[in-house]
Design a protein around this motif. Structure first.
Motif, PDB file in Angstrom:
ATOM      1  N   MET A 176     -15.239  67.681 -25.011  1.00 39.96           N
ATOM      2  CA  MET A 176     -15.371  66.283 -24.622  1.00 39.96           C
ATOM      3  C   MET A 176     -14.458  65.983 -23.442  1.00 39.96           C
ATOM      4  SD  MET A 176     -17.614  64.649 -26.371  1.00 39.96           S
ATOM      5  CE  MET A 176     -17.122  62.941 -26.111  1.00 39.96           C
ATOM      6  N   PRO A 177     -14.929  65.186 -22.467  1.00 39.92           N
ATOM      7  CA  PRO A 177     -14.068  64.825 -21.332  1.00 39.92           C
ATOM      8  C   PRO A 177     -12.851  64.033 -21.806  1.00 39.92           C
ATOM      9  CG  PRO A 177     -16.377  64.313 -20.875  1.00 39.92           C
ATOM     10  CD  PRO A 177     -16.296  64.653 -22.330  1.00 39.92           C
ATOM     11  N   THR A 178     -11.669  64.532 -21.474  1.00 41.36           N
ATOM     12  CA  THR A 178     -10.438  63.893 -21.931  1.00 41.36           C
ATOM     13  C   THR A 178     -10.307  62.474 -21.402  1.00 41.36           C
ATOM     14  OG1 THR A 178      -9.348  66.047 -22.046  1.00 41.36           O
ATOM     15  CG2 THR A 178      -7.935  64.112 -21.982  1.00 41.36           C
ATOM     16  N   LEU A 179     -10.610  62.299 -20.126  1.00 40.71           N
ATOM     17  CA  LEU A 179     -10.461  60.971 -19.525  1.00 40.71           C
ATOM     18  C   LEU A 179     -11.407  59.958 -20.156  1.00 40.71           C
ATOM     19  CD1 LEU A 179      -9.104  59.230 -17.413  1.00 40.71           C
ATOM     20  CD2 LEU A 179     -10.843  59.960 -15.760  1.00 40.71           C
ATOM     21  N   VAL A 180     -12.629  60.385 -20.491  1.00 38.61           N
ATOM     22  CA  VAL A 180     -13.586  59.473 -21.121  1.00 38.61           C
ATOM     23  C   VAL A 180     -13.089  59.030 -22.492  1.00 38.61           C
ATOM     24  CG1 VAL A 180     -15.940  59.262 -21.993  1.00 38.61           C
ATOM     25  CG2 VAL A 180     -15.521  60.436 -19.834  1.00 38.61           C
ATOM     26  N   LEU A 181     -12.550  59.973 -23.268  1.00 39.33           N
ATOM     27  CA  LEU A 181     -12.007  59.612 -24.578  1.00 39.33           C
ATOM     28  C   LEU A 181     -10.809  58.672 -24.451  1.00 39.33           C
ATOM     29  CD1 LEU A 181     -12.142  63.043 -26.449  1.00 39.33           C
ATOM     30  CD2 LEU A 181     -13.631  61.074 -26.782  1.00 39.33           C
ATOM     31  N   ALA A 182      -9.943  58.949 -23.474  1.00 37.43           N
ATOM     32  CA  ALA A 182      -8.786  58.085 -23.276  1.00 37.43           C
ATOM     33  C   ALA A 182      -9.204  56.688 -22.859  1.00 37.43           C
ATOM     34  CB  ALA A 182      -7.848  58.695 -22.231  1.00 37.43           C
ATOM     35  N   ILE A 183     -10.206  56.587 -21.994  1.00 36.41           N
ATOM     36  CA  ILE A 183     -10.701  55.277 -21.565  1.00 36.41           C
ATOM     37  C   ILE A 183     -11.309  54.529 -22.746  1.00 36.41           C
ATOM     38  CG2 ILE A 183     -12.457  54.143 -20.154  1.00 36.41           C
ATOM     39  CD1 ILE A 183     -11.973  56.254 -18.027  1.00 36.41           C
ATOM     40  N   ALA A 184     -12.044  55.250 -23.595  1.00 36.65           N
ATOM     41  CA  ALA A 184     -12.646  54.607 -24.764  1.00 36.65           C
ATOM     42  C   ALA A 184     -11.580  54.054 -25.708  1.00 36.65           C
ATOM     43  CB  ALA A 184     -13.550  55.599 -25.493  1.00 36.65           C
ATOM     44  N   ALA A 207      -8.418  53.290 -24.916  1.00 35.19           N
ATOM     45  CA  ALA A 207      -7.687  52.209 -24.249  1.00 35.19           C
ATOM     46  C   ALA A 207      -8.517  50.935 -24.167  1.00 35.19           C
ATOM     47  CB  ALA A 207      -7.268  52.652 -22.850  1.00 35.19           C
ATOM     48  N   THR A 208      -9.848  51.072 -24.166  1.00 31.05           N
ATOM     49  CA  THR A 208     -10.708  49.892 -24.119  1.00 31.05           C
ATOM     50  C   THR A 208     -10.777  49.208 -25.472  1.00 31.05           C
ATOM     51  OG1 THR A 208     -12.038  50.954 -22.392  1.00 31.05           O
ATOM     52  CG2 THR A 208     -13.018  49.075 -23.526  1.00 31.05           C
ATOM     53  N   VAL A 209     -10.842  49.997 -26.537  1.00 31.13           N
ATOM     54  CA  VAL A 209     -10.968  49.428 -27.878  1.00 31.13           C
ATOM     55  C   VAL A 209      -9.661  48.782 -28.327  1.00 31.13           C
ATOM     56  CG1 VAL A 209     -11.364  49.991 -30.304  1.00 31.13           C
ATOM     57  CG2 VAL A 209     -12.792  51.021 -28.531  1.00 31.13           C
ATOM     58  N   SER A 256      -1.509  47.848 -23.856  1.00 30.83           N
ATOM     59  CA  SER A 256      -0.061  47.962 -23.948  1.00 30.83           C
ATOM     60  C   SER A 256       0.335  49.395 -23.637  1.00 30.83           C
ATOM     61  CB  SER A 256       0.434  47.557 -25.336  1.00 30.83           C
ATOM     62  OG  SER A 256      -0.061  48.456 -26.314  1.00 30.83           O
ATOM     63  N   LEU A 257       1.640  49.617 -23.446  1.00 26.44           N
ATOM     64  CA  LEU A 257       2.120  50.966 -23.186  1.00 26.44           C
ATOM     65  C   LEU A 257       1.895  51.877 -24.387  1.00 26.44           C
ATOM     66  CD1 LEU A 257       5.480  50.346 -21.278  1.00 26.44           C
ATOM     67  CD2 LEU A 257       3.242  50.943 -20.343  1.00 26.44           C
ATOM     68  N   GLY A 258       2.034  51.335 -25.598  1.00 30.29           N
ATOM     69  CA  GLY A 258       1.775  52.131 -26.790  1.00 30.29           C
ATOM     70  C   GLY A 258       0.335  52.611 -26.850  1.00 30.29           C
ATOM     71  N   THR A 259      -0.599  51.762 -26.419  1.00 26.38           N
ATOM     72  CA  THR A 259      -2.001  52.165 -26.399  1.00 26.38           C
ATOM     73  C   THR A 259      -2.238  53.287 -25.407  1.00 26.38           C
ATOM     74  OG1 THR A 259      -2.723  49.954 -27.059  1.00 26.38           O
ATOM     75  CG2 THR A 259      -4.344  51.362 -25.959  1.00 26.38           C
ATOM     76  N   VAL A 260      -1.600  53.204 -24.241  1.00 28.89           N
ATOM     77  CA  VAL A 260      -1.754  54.257 -23.230  1.00 28.89           C
ATOM     78  C   VAL A 260      -1.186  55.579 -23.742  1.00 28.89           C
ATOM     79  CG1 VAL A 260      -1.103  54.965 -20.903  1.00 28.89           C
ATOM     80  CG2 VAL A 260      -1.746  52.599 -21.342  1.00 28.89           C
ATOM     81  N   VAL A 261      -0.005  55.522 -24.357  1.00 27.60           N
ATOM     82  CA  VAL A 261       0.601  56.739 -24.916  1.00 27.60           C
ATOM     83  C   VAL A 261      -0.296  57.340 -25.988  1.00 27.60           C
ATOM     84  CG1 VAL A 261       2.545  57.615 -26.260  1.00 27.60           C
ATOM     85  CG2 VAL A 261       2.957  56.045 -24.364  1.00 27.60           C
ATOM     86  N   LEU A 262      -0.820  56.498 -26.874  1.00 16.91           N
ATOM     87  CA  LEU A 262      -1.690  56.984 -27.945  1.00 16.91           C
ATOM     88  C   LEU A 262      -2.978  57.573 -27.382  1.00 16.91           C
ATOM     89  CD1 LEU A 262      -2.144  57.166 -31.026  1.00 16.91           C
ATOM     90  CD2 LEU A 262      -3.239  54.919 -30.888  1.00 16.91           C
ATOM     91  N   ALA A 263      -3.571  56.898 -26.388  1.00 18.35           N
ATOM     92  CA  ALA A 263      -4.829  57.372 -25.816  1.00 18.35           C
ATOM     93  C   ALA A 263      -4.664  58.728 -25.146  1.00 18.35           C
ATOM     94  CB  ALA A 263      -5.364  56.344 -24.821  1.00 18.35           C
ATOM     95  N   ILE A 264      -3.550  58.930 -24.463  1.00 11.74           N
ATOM     96  CA  ILE A 264      -3.327  60.209 -23.786  1.00 11.74           C
ATOM     97  C   ILE A 264      -2.936  61.289 -24.802  1.00 11.74           C
ATOM     98  CG2 ILE A 264      -1.932  61.411 -22.066  1.00 11.74           C
ATOM     99  CD1 ILE A 264      -1.609  58.746 -20.613  1.00 11.74           C
ATOM    100  N   GLY A 265      -2.070  60.930 -25.758  1.00  9.17           N
ATOM    101  CA  GLY A 265      -1.574  61.929 -26.703  1.00  9.17           C
ATOM    102  C   GLY A 265      -2.641  62.500 -27.610  1.00  9.17           C
TER     103      GLY A 265
END
Length: 314
Positions: A154-162, A164-166, A170-179
């Motif tokens: 699965m494309p990592t960036l697409v999952l992270a965007i999904a 972060a959109t849901v 916040s910074l915690g959301t960005v950290v969680l989406a990337i991690g």
């Protein structure tokens, strides 16, 4: 008839002049760290990357003293909108009249923090799954590896965007989406190393002496995979910083904080490309590229020191 009894050897007690086991362990760790540094500093690219990172960290930590918190304020902007670089504003101003040099310095705090936390979360998830899948095997390893394969394709960036959109912005959301989207590579590498470690004879002896699953994984497997985990962490931080900048550029970051990706997003909204305000785009973009390259150089050097068979060029 006399029966001869042989005295059983008791526990070895260190003599008055013998070093304590903990002191001996500390001495060995210091010797190992010194040996690591001697080998690391022979890699010129790695030393250059480390110097750049130390400077960036110092700049980020001293931001409240060098530029002050007022550099982020929109209401008290000292200049006019989109002023070109000058003696007063070395990097120009943004669309609100704020000094871009101060904004880039403040943005380093958020970008470095998010990149570090996201990399730690990613490596922690990958290490946990890799060690347990390599140790328990069977149906558990099969299920974990199929989940890992799914995340890999699965494309990592697409999952992270999904994610972060849901979730909330916040910074915690960005950290969680990337991690939670960048751990599969670490899991694969750690599992392979775990299988190699558990094939060694001392693991079988530890089990025969009554060592349980937790003992084997924590006392024997984890110390042997930690060098790989350390090298992987330094390599993932650069990818995490780039991912944070991408999410912020797409408007999915925290709008209340200043980051390098957020500055690029502000420049896009202000029409910096069409208006020719190159100074609005170049500083944060160069900062992202330099820090990501520095972490990559450090990661390659660490990987080369811990695994000389890779033959990474110096």
């Amino acid at each position: 008839m006399t029966v001869k009894t042989t005295a059983q050897p008791g526990p070895q007690v260190p003599g008055p002049g013998a070093p304590h086991p903990r002191a001996l362990a500390r001495q060995r760790r210091r010797a190992s760290a010194a040996r690591f540094w001697r080998q690391y500093r022979t890699h010129r690219a790695g030393v250059l990357g480390l110097v750049v990172l130390v400077l960036c960290v110092l700049v980020a930590l001293t931001a409240p003293l060098t530029v002050g918190a007022d550099a982020q304020s929109v209401t008290g902007a000292p200049g006019g909108p989109l002023e070109s670089p000058s003696a007063r504003f070395p990097l120009g101003t943004d669309r609100f009249g704020r000094d871009l040099l101060g904004l880039v310095i403040w943005g380093s705090r958020v970008s470095l923090l998010v990149g570090l936390l996201a990399a730690v979360l990613s490596v922690a998830i990958g290490t946990l799954i890799g060690i347990t899948a390599g140790h328990f095997r069977g149906w558990y390893a099969t299920v974990m590896m199929r989940i890992t394969d799914w995340f890999l394709v699965m494309p990592t960036l697409v999952l992270a965007i999904a994610l972060a959109t849901v979730l909330s912005r916040s910074l915690g959301t960005v950290v969680l989406a990337i991690g939670v989207t960048t751990w599969p590579t670490t899991a694969r590498l750690v599992r392979a190393q775990t299988l190699a470690v558990e094939a060694r004879p001392y693991i079988e002896r530890a089990r025969a002496l009554g060592g349980g699953h937790w003992h084997v994984m924590s006392r024997h497997v984890l110390p042997n995979v930690m060098p790989l985990v350390l090298a992987q962490t330094t390599l993932i931080i650069s990818s995490a910083i780039l991912a944070e900048a991408t999410l912020a550029f797409l408007g999915l970051g925290d709008p209340t904080v200043v980051s390098w990706g957020g500055l690029l997003q502000d420049a896009r909204e202000a029409g910096a490309v069409s208006s020719g305000a190159w100074w609005y785009l170049v500083p944060p973009g160069v900062a992202i590229a330099v820090v990501a390259l520095a972490f990559t150089l450090c990661g390659r050097a660490v990987e080369s020191v811990l695994n000389p068979r890779l033959g990474v060029s110096r």
